[in-house]
Write a protein that holds these residues in place. Structure first.
Motif, PDB file in Angstrom:
ATOM      1  N   GLY A 194      49.524  36.267  38.483  1.00 27.57           N
ATOM      2  CA  GLY A 194      48.719  37.427  38.815  1.00 27.57           C
ATOM      3  C   GLY A 194      47.275  37.133  39.175  1.00 27.57           C
ATOM      4  O   GLY A 194      46.790  37.593  40.220  1.00 27.57           O
ATOM      5  N   PRO A 195      46.532  36.381  38.350  1.00 25.77           N
ATOM      6  CA  PRO A 195      45.120  36.158  38.674  1.00 25.77           C
ATOM      7  C   PRO A 195      44.908  35.521  40.043  1.00 25.77           C
ATOM      8  O   PRO A 195      44.052  35.959  40.824  1.00 25.77           O
ATOM      9  N   GLN A 196      45.671  34.478  40.342  1.00 20.35           N
ATOM     10  CA  GLN A 196      45.457  33.779  41.606  1.00 20.35           C
ATOM     11  C   GLN A 196      45.906  34.610  42.809  1.00 20.35           C
ATOM     12  O   GLN A 196      45.262  34.567  43.875  1.00 20.35           O
ATOM     13  N   ARG A 197      46.961  35.368  42.666  1.00 26.13           N
ATOM     14  CA  ARG A 197      47.411  36.200  43.783  1.00 26.13           C
ATOM     15  C   ARG A 197      46.521  37.419  43.963  1.00 26.13           C
ATOM     16  O   ARG A 197      46.316  37.890  45.088  1.00 26.13           O
ATOM     17  N   LEU A 198      45.983  37.928  42.869  1.00 23.94           N
ATOM     18  CA  LEU A 198      44.994  38.999  42.978  1.00 23.94           C
ATOM     19  C   LEU A 198      43.726  38.478  43.633  1.00 23.94           C
ATOM     20  O   LEU A 198      43.129  39.154  44.483  1.00 23.94           O
ATOM     21  N   ALA A 199      43.310  37.264  43.259  1.00 23.64           N
ATOM     22  CA  ALA A 199      42.128  36.664  43.885  1.00 23.64           C
ATOM     23  C   ALA A 199      42.330  36.476  45.374  1.00 23.64           C
ATOM     24  O   ALA A 199      41.408  36.663  46.173  1.00 23.64           O
ATOM     25  N   GLU A 200      43.543  36.122  45.772  1.00 25.67           N
ATOM     26  CA  GLU A 200      43.840  35.936  47.190  1.00 25.67           C
ATOM     27  C   GLU A 200      43.656  37.236  47.963  1.00 25.67           C
ATOM     28  O   GLU A 200      43.140  37.237  49.091  1.00 25.67           O
ATOM     29  N   ARG A 201      44.042  38.333  47.357  1.00 27.15           N
ATOM     30  CA  ARG A 201      43.966  39.625  48.049  1.00 27.15           C
ATOM     31  C   ARG A 201      42.597  40.287  47.910  1.00 27.15           C
ATOM     32  O   ARG A 201      42.123  40.928  48.852  1.00 27.15           O
TER      33      ARG A 201
END
Length: 264
Positions: free
Chosen positions: A149-156
């Motif tokens: 979640g954190p890294q994919r949220l950061a991507e978006r």
């Protein structure tokens, strides 16, 4: 499948004959990610991966999308057992969803917490109802979100937004998520909008959609230069597809927007 299964996989076809699969969280009252739901979800994702449709919709029944993870899953785990839990969920849920050679749409109609939100971030497109809320609230048990979640949220949304979202453990509404670029669109009639989008995507050039996913995945792992390096081969292979040849022929004969696709 038994009516007591906590997830449900259904396959259907559009009027044009394109196959759509739908995975529904159906584990009342809160669609908690307990051992039973996780096992059922893993089985459904594996079945979809073994026989991919031309589009996949992931949604939920009930008042909420999910109240999050059953905390009993965390109780008493050793360091290695905790690490293995996340390895398994990456290998059996998150990465297989991202690797599907078709568009994947997540429809969030209500509260979407922790594992469910992390699952949505592995999908290609997230749709939401106006009253949907999202949260990664693992701090309440001294944990950080660990299904990507954190890294994919950061991507978006950017790394600063991701830090805020995770560290505060606050809930964020659908409009905020749309403003941040996490939610793609908000719809009053979410089921209809999701069905229409999934139908449109399923009836499109499936091999081209898969190529798009490959190119973006290359960018995610290695930046623009890596994506550029794989694009010629990934895109070049499309010239050997019936859909490209048919669509080019249709364009030249009758103009744009008239082609039909078979996913081949």
């Amino acid at each position: 499948m038994s009516a007591t299964q906590p997830t449900r996989l259904i396959r259907d076809f559009t009027e044009a004959g394109a196959e759509i699969a739908t995975i529904t969280l159906a584990h009342p009252p809160l669609n908690l990610f307990d051992r039973q739901l996780i096992a059922s979800l893993i089985a459904d994702i594996a079945a979809v991966g073994k026989q991919p449709p031309r589009a996949l919709l992931i949604n939920a029944e009930g008042k909420v999308v999910s109240g999050g993870v059953d905390v009993n899953i965390f109780d008493g785990r050793s360091v290695e057992e905790g690490a293995q839990l996340w390895r398994d969920l990456f290998a059996q849920v998150i990465h297989p969803v991202e690797a599907l050679p078709c568009p994947v749409v997540f429809a969030a109609h209500g509260l979407t917490l922790t594992a469910a939100f992390e699952l949505s971030l592995a999908c290609d497109i997230i749709l939401a109802a106006p009253k949907a809320k999202f949260g990664l609230v693992e701090t309440v048990v001294g944990l950080t979100p660990s299904m990507g979640g954190p890294q994919r949220l950061a991507e978006r949304a950017g790394s600063g937004r991701a830090r805020e979202f995770v560290m505060t453990g606050d809930l964020y509404d659908a409009q905020t998520m749309a403003d941040w670029g996490v939610v793609n669109a908000i719809h009053d009639d979410l089921p209809t909008a999701a069905a229409q989008l999934v139908t449109r995507l399923a009836e499109g050039p499936t091999r081209a959609h898969a190529a798009t996913k490959q190119i973006i995945e290359a960018w995610r792992s290695g930046g623009v230069a890596h994506a550029d390096s794989v694009t010629p081969e990934v895109s070049g292979e499309l010239f050997d597809t019936a859909d490209l040849r048919g669509a080019v022929g249709s364009f030249l004969a009758v103009g744009p927007g008239k082609a039909t696709y078979r996913g081949e």
